[in-house]
Design a protein around this motif. Structure first.
Motif, PDB file in Angstrom:
ATOM      1  N   GLN A 268     -10.046 -11.982  -2.219  1.00  0.00           N
ATOM      2  CA  GLN A 268      -9.938 -11.059  -1.088  1.00  0.00           C
ATOM      3  C   GLN A 268      -9.105 -11.627   0.076  1.00  0.00           C
ATOM      4  O   GLN A 268      -8.304 -10.916   0.686  1.00  0.00           O
ATOM      5  CB  GLN A 268     -11.365 -10.755  -0.606  1.00  0.00           C
ATOM      6  CG  GLN A 268     -11.472  -9.851   0.581  1.00  0.00           C
ATOM      7  CD  GLN A 268     -11.407  -8.380   0.186  1.00  0.00           C
ATOM      8  OE1 GLN A 268     -11.804  -8.032  -0.919  1.00  0.00           O
ATOM      9  NE2 GLN A 268     -10.898  -7.562   1.070  1.00  0.00           N
ATOM     10  N   HIS A 269      -9.282 -12.928   0.376  1.00  0.00           N
ATOM     11  CA  HIS A 269      -8.643 -13.469   1.584  1.00  0.00           C
ATOM     12  C   HIS A 269      -7.117 -13.516   1.502  1.00  0.00           C
ATOM     13  O   HIS A 269      -6.438 -13.690   2.505  1.00  0.00           O
ATOM     14  CB  HIS A 269      -9.210 -14.872   1.896  1.00  0.00           C
ATOM     15  CG  HIS A 269      -8.654 -15.960   1.020  1.00  0.00           C
ATOM     16  ND1 HIS A 269      -9.167 -16.263  -0.215  1.00  0.00           N
ATOM     17  CD2 HIS A 269      -7.608 -16.794   1.196  1.00  0.00           C
ATOM     18  CE1 HIS A 269      -8.473 -17.264  -0.744  1.00  0.00           C
ATOM     19  NE2 HIS A 269      -7.526 -17.594   0.085  1.00  0.00           N
ATOM     20  N   VAL A 270      -6.564 -13.329   0.292  1.00  0.00           N
ATOM     21  CA  VAL A 270      -5.104 -13.357   0.112  1.00  0.00           C
ATOM     22  C   VAL A 270      -4.477 -11.994   0.453  1.00  0.00           C
ATOM     23  O   VAL A 270      -3.305 -11.895   0.793  1.00  0.00           O
ATOM     24  CB  VAL A 270      -4.794 -13.770  -1.358  1.00  0.00           C
ATOM     25  CG1 VAL A 270      -3.370 -13.477  -1.744  1.00  0.00           C
ATOM     26  CG2 VAL A 270      -5.115 -15.246  -1.577  1.00  0.00           C
ATOM     27  N   LEU A 271      -5.311 -10.927   0.379  1.00  0.00           N
ATOM     28  CA  LEU A 271      -4.792  -9.563   0.584  1.00  0.00           C
ATOM     29  C   LEU A 271      -4.586  -9.252   2.061  1.00  0.00           C
ATOM     30  O   LEU A 271      -5.349  -9.705   2.898  1.00  0.00           O
ATOM     31  CB  LEU A 271      -5.770  -8.534   0.012  1.00  0.00           C
ATOM     32  CG  LEU A 271      -6.178  -8.696  -1.449  1.00  0.00           C
ATOM     33  CD1 LEU A 271      -7.212  -7.652  -1.814  1.00  0.00           C
ATOM     34  CD2 LEU A 271      -4.962  -8.592  -2.354  1.00  0.00           C
ATOM     35  N   VAL A 272      -3.538  -8.459   2.358  1.00  0.00           N
ATOM     36  CA  VAL A 272      -3.367  -7.918   3.709  1.00  0.00           C
ATOM     37  C   VAL A 272      -3.107  -6.417   3.602  1.00  0.00           C
ATOM     38  O   VAL A 272      -2.598  -5.936   2.595  1.00  0.00           O
ATOM     39  CB  VAL A 272      -2.214  -8.587   4.506  1.00  0.00           C
ATOM     40  CG1 VAL A 272      -2.496 -10.031   4.795  1.00  0.00           C
ATOM     41  CG2 VAL A 272      -0.884  -8.437   3.800  1.00  0.00           C
ATOM     42  N   GLY A 273      -3.443  -5.681   4.657  1.00  0.00           N
ATOM     43  CA  GLY A 273      -3.239  -4.235   4.663  1.00  0.00           C
ATOM     44  C   GLY A 273      -1.917  -3.878   5.298  1.00  0.00           C
ATOM     45  O   GLY A 273      -1.328  -4.700   5.987  1.00  0.00           O
ATOM     46  N   PRO A 274      -1.425  -2.666   5.096  1.00  0.00           N
ATOM     47  CA  PRO A 274      -1.948  -1.670   4.172  1.00  0.00           C
ATOM     48  C   PRO A 274      -1.463  -1.955   2.757  1.00  0.00           C
ATOM     49  O   PRO A 274      -0.463  -2.640   2.568  1.00  0.00           O
ATOM     50  CB  PRO A 274      -1.304  -0.367   4.690  1.00  0.00           C
ATOM     51  CG  PRO A 274       0.019  -0.810   5.247  1.00  0.00           C
ATOM     52  CD  PRO A 274      -0.220  -2.179   5.815  1.00  0.00           C
ATOM     53  N   GLN A 275      -2.198  -1.437   1.761  1.00  0.00           N
ATOM     54  CA  GLN A 275      -1.708  -1.584   0.386  1.00  0.00           C
ATOM     55  C   GLN A 275      -0.592  -0.557   0.169  1.00  0.00           C
ATOM     56  O   GLN A 275      -0.651   0.569   0.669  1.00  0.00           O
ATOM     57  CB  GLN A 275      -2.855  -1.430  -0.611  1.00  0.00           C
ATOM     58  CG  GLN A 275      -3.777  -2.649  -0.592  1.00  0.00           C
ATOM     59  CD  GLN A 275      -3.021  -3.986  -0.701  1.00  0.00           C
ATOM     60  OE1 GLN A 275      -2.143  -4.136  -1.542  1.00  0.00           O
ATOM     61  NE2 GLN A 275      -3.346  -4.954   0.147  1.00  0.00           N
ATOM     62  N   LEU A 276       0.460  -0.965  -0.508  1.00  0.00           N
ATOM     63  CA  LEU A 276       1.688  -0.163  -0.553  1.00  0.00           C
ATOM     64  C   LEU A 276       1.985   0.334  -1.967  1.00  0.00           C
ATOM     65  O   LEU A 276       1.988  -0.470  -2.905  1.00  0.00           O
ATOM     66  CB  LEU A 276       2.864  -1.009  -0.073  1.00  0.00           C
ATOM     67  CG  LEU A 276       2.719  -1.574   1.351  1.00  0.00           C
ATOM     68  CD1 LEU A 276       3.841  -2.542   1.661  1.00  0.00           C
ATOM     69  CD2 LEU A 276       2.694  -0.453   2.365  1.00  0.00           C
TER      70      LEU A 276
END
Ligand SMILES: Cc1cc2nc3c(=O)[nH]c(=O)nc-3n(C[C@H](O)[C@H](O)[C@H](O)COP(=O)(O)OP(=O)(O)OC[C@H]3O[C@@H](n4cnc5c(N)ncnc54)[C@H](O)[C@@H]3O)c2cc1C
Length: 262
Positions: free
Chosen positions: A69-77
């Protein structure tokens, strides 16, 4: 004597070290302090859009790696917006990227290494020589030069690979570009990966990528021309209060970007 020396601890080098490190004596070298965060050392941040493309997702799946989870950033594209300024064309198409923090992604891959891998960050490999069936590596760390030996040498040292250049001096390199990226803090999220084709800026392309409350603006620029004025021109054209291309279908994009860059 190491079994394998890997130059470059990016995704390629870190993955190879993870897969070979348990059954071989592996040395993993990187000139950057990859475990430092940009806050600790901004100079070590990689110039990258941080969009994990479908083929990279497929490879991670084959390797049995789900993203933490900590690797993800928003928004998902999942929408790519392309703008061709000279031909006044704007198009959208679907492509599922995973929006990630590139530094965290590299650090996560490094965290998966077996303890047996000898990792030397902040260590530059200057050159190598082959003699008696093994490789002698000239390394440079904290102002000191030292030597290591390995039976197998792997160049995972990126697009401008020193290993490839030295091993295959006559192998043609692809055309070079200089990438410039700047982060703009913004309240307004543009939920696309936008690519801008504008020959006045570059014969490659420029891009914007939203990252939480920032907009990443970047361009791949020709080293034959002065890159700073070209990048400034990109920003100026994008943030002009009355868009330069007012009657152009990209006007909406420019207005949106204007707000973001203010
Ligand atoms: C501007 C830009 C945007 C990009 N955006 C995306 C994107 O959105 N999505 C995507 O999937 N890909 C993107 N890419 C491509 C992506 O960055 C590369 O495909 C990826 O980094 C390749 O991984 P790698 O491990 O092969 O090399 P790298 O990640 O480049 O790692 C190579 C490592 O080798 C080290 N090194 C180099 N020379 C030496 C030396 N002599 N001694 C010691 N260490 C050395 C470097 O410090 C580096 O850490 C982008 C590239 C650029 C330039």
């Amino acid at each position: 004597m190491f079994d394998i020396a890997i130059i470059g601890a990016g995704p390629a080098g870190a993955t190879l070290a993870r897969l070979t490190g348990n059954s071989n004596k592996v040395l993993l070298i990187d000139k950057k302090q990859l475990t430092m965060t940009p806050e600790e050392d901004f100079g070590h941040a990689k110039c990258c859009g941080g969009l994990l493309a479908p083929d990279a997702q497929e490879m991670l799946a084959v390797l049995g790696l789900g993203l933490p989870q900590h690797v993800l950033v928003g928004p998902q594209l999942f929408v790519v917006r392309t703008i061709d300024l000279q031909n006044a064309i704007e198009r959208y198409y679907q492509r599922f990227y995973i929006n990630i923090d590139r530094g965290k992604f590299d650090r996560w891959l490094l965290s998966l290494l077996p303890a047996s891998v000898d990792v030397r960050l902040g260590s530059l490999c200057k050159s190598f020589e082959k003699s008696n069936g093994s490789f002698q590596l000239k390394l440079f760390q904290n102002g000191k030069e030292y030597v290591e030996h390995a039976k197998i040498l792997i160049g995972a040292d990126g697009a401008l690979s020193m290993v490839r250049r030295q091993a295959f001096p006559h192998h043609p390199f692809p055309k070079k570009y200089i990438a410039v990226q700047e982060w703009f803090e913004t309240e307004r999220v543009l939920p696309y990966f936008t690519t801008i084709f504008d020959r006045e800026i570059t014969d490659f392309y420029s891009w914007t990528i939203p990252k939480e409350n920032f907009l990443l603006v970047g361009a791949a620029l020709s080293p034959q021309e002065k890159t700073s004025p070209k990048f400034e021109l990109l920003k100026k054209k994008s943030s002009c209060p009355v868009p330069v291309w007012y009657h152009n279908p990209v006007a909406r994009y420019l207005q949106a970007l204007t707000i973001s860059l203010e």
